[in-house]
Design a protein around this motif. Structure first.
Motif, short mmCIF file in Angstrom:
data_model
loop_
_atom_site.label_atom_id
_atom_site.label_comp_id
_atom_site.label_asym_id
_atom_site.label_seq_id
_atom_site.Cartn_x
_atom_site.Cartn_y
_atom_site.Cartn_z
N TRP A 94 3.16 22.85 -2.74
CA TRP A 94 3.06 21.46 -2.29
C TRP A 94 3.60 20.56 -3.39
O TRP A 94 3.27 20.72 -4.56
CB TRP A 94 1.61 21.10 -1.98
N ARG A 95 4.41 19.56 -3.00
CA ARG A 95 4.92 18.61 -3.98
C ARG A 95 4.49 17.20 -3.53
O ARG A 95 4.53 16.88 -2.35
CB ARG A 95 6.43 18.71 -4.08
N ARG A 96 4.10 16.38 -4.51
CA ARG A 96 3.57 15.05 -4.19
C ARG A 96 4.67 13.99 -4.21
O ARG A 96 5.56 14.02 -5.05
CB ARG A 96 2.52 14.65 -5.23
N TYR A 97 4.54 13.04 -3.30
CA TYR A 97 5.44 11.89 -3.26
C TYR A 97 4.61 10.66 -2.94
O TYR A 97 3.61 10.75 -2.22
CB TYR A 97 6.49 12.06 -2.16
N ALA A 98 5.05 9.52 -3.46
CA ALA A 98 4.41 8.25 -3.10
C ALA A 98 5.35 7.51 -2.17
O ALA A 98 6.50 7.24 -2.51
CB ALA A 98 4.14 7.43 -4.35
N ALA A 131 0.84 -1.20 0.00
CA ALA A 131 0.00 0.00 0.00
C ALA A 131 0.88 1.25 0.00
O ALA A 131 1.93 1.27 0.64
CB ALA A 131 -0.89 0.00 1.23
N MET A 132 0.46 2.23 -0.77
CA MET A 132 1.24 3.46 -0.85
C MET A 132 0.47 4.62 -0.21
O MET A 132 -0.75 4.67 -0.26
CB MET A 132 1.54 3.82 -2.31
N LEU A 133 1.24 5.54 0.34
CA LEU A 133 0.65 6.76 0.89
C LEU A 133 0.82 7.88 -0.13
O LEU A 133 1.86 7.99 -0.78
CB LEU A 133 1.38 7.17 2.17
N GLU A 134 -0.24 8.69 -0.26
CA GLU A 134 -0.11 9.91 -1.07
C GLU A 134 0.34 11.02 -0.14
O GLU A 134 -0.42 11.45 0.73
CB GLU A 134 -1.48 10.30 -1.64
N VAL A 135 1.56 11.46 -0.32
CA VAL A 135 2.12 12.46 0.59
C VAL A 135 2.36 13.77 -0.15
O VAL A 135 2.96 13.77 -1.23
CB VAL A 135 3.45 11.96 1.20
N GLU A 136 1.88 14.86 0.42
CA GLU A 136 2.19 16.18 -0.11
C GLU A 136 3.07 16.88 0.91
O GLU A 136 2.74 16.91 2.10
CB GLU A 136 0.92 17.00 -0.31
N ILE A 137 4.19 17.40 0.45
CA ILE A 137 5.11 18.09 1.36
C ILE A 137 5.36 19.50 0.84
O ILE A 137 5.52 19.71 -0.37
CB ILE A 137 6.44 17.30 1.49
N TRP A 138 5.37 20.44 1.76
CA TRP A 138 5.62 21.84 1.38
C TRP A 138 7.09 22.02 1.03
O TRP A 138 7.97 21.68 1.81
CB TRP A 138 5.25 22.77 2.54
N SER A 152 -1.09 5.93 10.86
CA SER A 152 -2.45 5.38 10.94
C SER A 152 -3.39 6.33 11.67
O SER A 152 -4.59 6.33 11.44
CB SER A 152 -2.41 4.04 11.67
N ARG A 153 -2.84 7.18 12.56
CA ARG A 153 -3.67 8.11 13.30
C ARG A 153 -3.86 9.43 12.55
O ARG A 153 -4.89 10.08 12.68
CB ARG A 153 -3.03 8.38 14.67
N ALA A 154 -2.85 9.83 11.78
CA ALA A 154 -2.88 11.17 11.18
C ALA A 154 -3.39 11.18 9.75
O ALA A 154 -3.94 12.18 9.29
CB ALA A 154 -1.49 11.79 11.23
N ALA A 155 -3.20 10.08 9.02
CA ALA A 155 -3.55 10.07 7.59
C ALA A 155 -5.06 10.03 7.40
O ALA A 155 -5.77 9.43 8.21
CB ALA A 155 -2.90 8.89 6.89
N ARG A 156 -5.52 10.69 6.33
CA ARG A 156 -6.93 10.60 5.97
C ARG A 156 -7.01 9.94 4.60
O ARG A 156 -6.54 10.47 3.62
CB ARG A 156 -7.56 11.99 5.91
N LYS A 157 -7.61 8.77 4.56
CA LYS A 157 -7.73 7.99 3.32
C LYS A 157 -6.38 7.83 2.64
O LYS A 157 -6.25 8.03 1.43
CB LYS A 157 -8.73 8.66 2.38
N GLY A 158 -5.36 7.52 3.43
CA GLY A 158 -4.04 7.29 2.86
C GLY A 158 -3.32 8.54 2.41
O GLY A 158 -2.33 8.46 1.69
#
Lengths: 108, 239
Positions: free
Chosen positions: B18-22, B2-9, B77-83
């Motif tokens: 914001w830049r996206r990373y998997a 499973a991958m997380l969709e991460v946006e980092i400033w 698991s506590r902070a992510a919303r829908k991955g």
């Protein structure tokens, strides 16, 4: 202006006003039968020392409470500081007091 | 996996985007693990700050999905919303680059309020008991790790540049209740105007990672500062 005194004045005036606001809402429901007008209200409250005293206290508490809160809002959201703001708020409090006491005088 | 969709400033100073990373989602993964994965495997130019990784040093605070958090002790698991995770720098502090903020304004307010222990000349006449009310009030706020999460959470800080912030005032309250401290009046004077700029929204108490309640400490300061304004002696022994 000493912030500690303003803090105390606002809390104390809030304590005075909390029951009076409820009473005021009750009076509105009771006194308004045929539209909201000064004549309508005064016909039921005029000549009453009790209502005059209640609303006199209410007006004084509101005139203390509102300018302190407005001062905080203007300082934080309007970036207005210093003596000018304090003078303006004191005048605003006096305006509320004058308008309110004028209405109370009509009751008495 | 499973991958997380991460946006980092990403950006310097006030500019950025914001830049996206998997990032692979792993069991018991913390937000700091995610940021570290990005820096090690995807983009070594990412700037962020951490040290102890166990919730003691207060270095790794960031804004995670809009909420300030200590990232080393925040599980994905506590902070992510829908991955999805959106990780940015702390609010209310100037950004140096990417996720690293300049903590200087936070610590300068701390310094200016002299929010530090000032030893009394003589030891307390009575031994300090752990269960005495003043000591308990001090202990309630003593575990601050200076992470600035409360500072970032606070609207009063955002609205009012003069406001010292929850952490400084919480510290002043612990000092004012410490009988071994020699300058209780000085600490209350330092809290003086500042504590009344708190609007009691309790954002600090809600966000504090170590579960402190700076709002309660500030309420205590407001009471004691007013007691002093009345001319009464504040409670507790003086030096």
């Amino acid at each position: 202006m000493n912030e500690a005194w303003l803090f105390a004045a606002q809390r104390l005036s809030a304590m005075v006003m909390a029951p009076l606001v409820l009473l005021h809402l009750g009076v509105i429901l009771y006194a308004v039968r045929d539209g909201l007008s000064a004549d309508e209200i005064l016909s039921r409250t005029e000549g009453s020392l009790f209502w005059g005293a209640v609303y006199g206290l209410f007006v004084v508490a509101a005139a203390v409470h509102a300018p302190i809160g407005l001062r905080a809002v203007l300082r934080e959201w309007g970036r207005w500081r210093g003596a000018g703001l304090d003078i303006a708020m004191a005048l605003f409090g006096l305006l509320l007091l004058a308008l309110g006491l004028r209405a109370v005088a009509a009751v008495l | 996996m499973a991958m997380l969709e991460v946006e980092i400033w990403r950006g310097e100073g006030g500019d950025g985007a914001w830049r996206r990373y998997a990032v692979p989602h792993e069991a018991n993964q913390t937000v700091l693990d995610v940021v570290t994965h990005v820096q090690r495997y995807l983009d070594p130019s990412l700037a962020y700050r951490f040290a102890c990784r166990v919730g003691m040093c207060g270095s790794c605070a960031m804004s995670v999905n809009g909420r300030p958090r200590w990232t080393c002790r925040t599980h994905v698991s506590r902070a992510a919303r829908k991955g999805r995770l959106r990780i940015g720098p702390l609010r209310n502090l100037p950004v140096i680059r990417d996720l690293a903020v300049d903590m200087a304004p936070f610590f300068e307010k701390w310094r200016d309020a002299e929010a530090r222990f000032i030893p009394s000349k003589e030891p307390p006449e009575e031994p300090v008991r752990p269960d005495e009310p003043e000591r308990m009030a001090a202990d309630a706020g003593i575990e601050c790790i200076n992470c600035a999460v409360c500072y970032a959470a606070c609207d009063s800080v955002a609205w009012n540049p003069d406001y010292p912030g929850p952490a400084v005032l919480n510290r002043l309250w612990t000092l004012a209740n410490d009988r071994r401290d020699g300058d209780r009046d000085g600490h209350l004077d330092a809290a003086g105007a500042g504590c009344h700029l708190c609007r009691s929204h309790q954002e600090c108490a809600d966000a504090c990672p170590t579960g402190l309640n700076p709002t309660a400490a500030i309420a205590g300061l407001k009471r004691e500062v007013f007691r002093r304004a009345l001319g009464g002696r504040a409670r507790g022994p003086r030096q």
